[in-house]
Motif scaffolding. Structure first.
Motif, PDB file in Angstrom:
ATOM      1  N   ALA A  30      29.792  28.472  48.818  1.00  0.00           N
ATOM      2  CA  ALA A  30      29.198  29.434  47.890  1.00  0.00           C
ATOM      3  C   ALA A  30      30.130  30.617  47.652  1.00  0.00           C
ATOM      4  CB  ALA A  30      27.868  29.935  48.446  1.00  0.00           C
ATOM      5  N   VAL A  31      30.036  31.193  46.452  1.00  0.00           N
ATOM      6  CA  VAL A  31      30.725  32.443  46.153  1.00  0.00           C
ATOM      7  C   VAL A  31      29.925  33.572  46.787  1.00  0.00           C
ATOM      8  CG1 VAL A  31      31.427  34.045  44.349  1.00  0.00           C
ATOM      9  CG2 VAL A  31      31.695  31.580  43.999  1.00  0.00           C
ATOM     10  N   TYR A  32      30.591  34.379  47.629  1.00  0.00           N
ATOM     11  CA  TYR A  32      29.860  35.460  48.274  1.00  0.00           C
ATOM     12  C   TYR A  32      30.411  36.835  47.928  1.00  0.00           C
ATOM     13  CZ  TYR A  32      33.404  36.652  51.779  1.00  0.00           C
ATOM     14  OH  TYR A  32      34.542  37.089  52.392  1.00  0.00           O
ATOM     15  N   GLY A  33      31.566  36.867  47.270  1.00  0.00           N
ATOM     16  CA  GLY A  33      32.150  38.166  46.965  1.00  0.00           C
ATOM     17  C   GLY A  33      33.293  38.051  45.988  1.00  0.00           C
ATOM     18  N   GLN A  34      33.916  39.184  45.720  1.00  0.00           N
ATOM     19  CA  GLN A  34      35.055  39.237  44.815  1.00  0.00           C
ATOM     20  C   GLN A  34      36.156  40.113  45.396  1.00  0.00           C
ATOM     21  OE1 GLN A  34      33.122  40.591  41.120  1.00  0.00           O
ATOM     22  NE2 GLN A  34      33.426  38.528  40.300  1.00  0.00           N
ATOM     23  N   LEU A  35      37.364  39.843  44.976  1.00  0.00           N
ATOM     24  CA  LEU A  35      38.506  40.634  45.408  1.00  0.00           C
ATOM     25  C   LEU A  35      39.383  40.915  44.199  1.00  0.00           C
ATOM     26  CD1 LEU A  35      41.355  38.514  46.863  1.00  0.00           C
ATOM     27  CD2 LEU A  35      39.188  37.402  46.283  1.00  0.00           C
ATOM     28  N   PRO A  36      40.217  41.952  44.252  1.00  0.00           N
ATOM     29  CA  PRO A  36      41.040  42.301  43.099  1.00  0.00           C
ATOM     30  C   PRO A  36      42.029  41.199  42.721  1.00  0.00           C
ATOM     31  CG  PRO A  36      40.932  44.136  44.639  1.00  0.00           C
ATOM     32  CD  PRO A  36      40.329  42.948  45.341  1.00  0.00           C
TER      33      PRO A  36
END
Length: 485
Positions: A30-36
């Motif tokens: 699952a996608v749980y976050g984002q980063l630059p």
């Protein structure tokens, strides 16, 4: 949804482009976050901050720099469970492994180099009564630090700690696959009051942020841990700018198991050395060479133990292995195994994707795999899989064992299992690898330099060698005038 930010000049900032990348959880896909999704613009800003901070930082007394490192170590230790949970979620390793190995070793990195810089000695030579030659070691400037995903905090801090201790400032690019613990580290550095710009973290892809860091004219030093092919690209980019470079690269590490070994010790440790952290450690044993007379018994007992290993939820204390780091890496590992099977090598156990439970079916799990083969030139014996896959091959005598151990382009590490002292010393000398363990594995002392031979890297990390890499020598010849009364 968690959103990670770059840490530049003491502030947490979004990437200049405003673009972010999804961060996937290996446990369930699952996608749980984002980063630059950082670019050259973000790297330029970070390098400018590090360059501006350098004069004041390197002029601090060594004791003052050491105190900052001790504070960082203490803060990480106080948040050990938070760091361990983040690393397990990000990389897929069992949380108990992160608690017992990765995070404590990251703490030790800061403490070791904080102490080491206080005890570093310089050389002086009395040429004559009137002439003194001495060597000064001065920090290089802005250090570009690129770290991998398999031991994300441990290996990142192994670069940051000596760089800062020696008086350099830094711009670090952690792996885009495992940014969480680096972001927590940035928060720790901010909390302890590390001066602005001394250590900056830029997140993003290698072909954007990493390439910009390598090519930046104000970054005279690059330390990279990762794949051999990527290092070749970095080398071509860095060479025209005459940068100092250090590469800790891939491995296809042999384990030589002689008939006179302590069989129980060899079995117990080789299970760990082959499959700890899902085999995603550059030092893992991926090629086992077993003396012919011992091969049937060793293989039977080894495979039996591998079948008992629990591949499961990384959040469970019962799991020996968790998922691989990404869907792409799972495809890569599976591809190696399927090609080996098609080429006629024998799969003794594993060799397939698994799902610990219905809730984790979309996770990136692969069964620990043992492959029997006698073809030392085959792909599965020559190429780095970097996963839970080990080959097992017989050898006849000492010469045959050493020849097979040295038959790849890699030379990072090796293990030797024997009760014969002569065999141990001769094999340690004859095997072309930078790190040799005899009757043990992964026993590390930070005073000992670490690095590979052949295509496994150049340069060393650990002890005085790390501090020397992050400094440059200036030799001073002093003519002393004597006034006589």
């Amino acid at each position: 949804m968690d959103r990670i930010l770059n840490y530049i000049d003491g502030s947490f900032v979004a990437p200049a482009s405003g673009q972010f990348l999804d961060n996937y959880r290996p446990r369930d896909g699952a996608v749980y976050g984002q980063l630059p999704d950082s670019t050259a613009a973000d790297v330029d800003r970070a390098v400018a901050a590090a360059k501006a901070a350098f004069p004041a930082w390197h002029k601090l007394k060594r004791q003052e720099r050491a105190q900052y490192l001790y504070k960082i170590a203490d803060a990480i230790e106080q948040k050990l469970d938070i760091f361990a949970a983040a690393e397990s979620r990000d990389q897929g390793k069992p949380i108990h492994l992160a608690r017992s190995m990765d995070i404590p070793r990251a703490v030790e990195n800061f403490r070791f180099f904080a102490g080491a810089i206080l005890h570093q000695q310089e050389r002086a030579f009395q040429t004559s009564p009137e002439v003194l030659n001495y060597t000064r070691r001065e920090p290089v400037g802005v250090a570009g630090l690129i770290s991998p995903w398999n031991l994300p905090l441990y290996l990142l801090t192994w670069k940051i700690a000596p760089a800062l201790a020696a008086g350099n400032t830094a711009v670090a690019k952690p792996s885009e696959l495992t940014p969480a613990t680096a972001f927590l580290l940035a928060q720790v550095m901010d909390e302890v009051g590390l001066p602005k710009g001394v250590c900056n973290l830029v997140f993003g892809l290698g072909e954007k942020a990493g390439d910009a860091l390598v090519a930046h004219p104000y970054v005279p030093l690059i330390s990279f841990t990762g794949g051999t092919d990527t290092a070749a690209i970095i080398g071509r980019r860095a060479a025209p700018l005459y940068k100092k470079i250090s590469f800790e690269l891939g491995g296809k590490n042999p384990g030589l198991i002689f008939a006179d070994c302590d069989l129980e010790a060899a079995l117990t440790t080789t299970v760990r050395s082959s499959f700890l952290n899902q085999g995603e450690i550059c030092l893992c044993t991926s090629r086992l060479f077993v003396q012919e007379s011992l091969l049937p018994k060793f293989t039977e007992l080894f495979v039996e133990r591998i079948r008992q290993l629990k591949v499961g939820d990384p959040e469970s204390a019962e799991s020996f292995m968790g998922p691989l780091v990404s869907a792409e890496h799972l495809e890569k590992v599976d591809g190696f195994v399927q090609r080996a099977k098609a080429q006629g090598h024998t799969i003794l156990c594993g060799g397939e994707r698994v799902a610990p439970s219905a809730a984790l079916q979309k996770g990136f799990y692969f069964a620990p795999t043992v492959i029997s083969t006698q073809d030392a030139s085959s792909e599965i014996m020559q190429q780095e899989v970097f996963g839970p896959v080990v080959t097992i091959t017989p050898f006849t005598d000492y010469a045959d064992a050493v020849e097979k151990a040295n038959s790849t382009r890699y030379g990072l590490a090796a293990t030797i299992w024997t009760q014969n002292l002569d065999t141990a010393h001769h094999a340690a000398a004859d095997i072309k690898a930078g790190q040799i363990w005899v009757n043990t594995w992964m026993l590390r002392d930070l005073r000992v330099p670490f690095g590979g031979m052949k295509d496994s890297g150049i340069g060393r990390e650990g002890g005085d060698y790390s501090l020397e890499f992050y400094t440059e020598e200036k030799n001073v010849c002093l003519q002393i005038g004597r006034n006589r009364l």
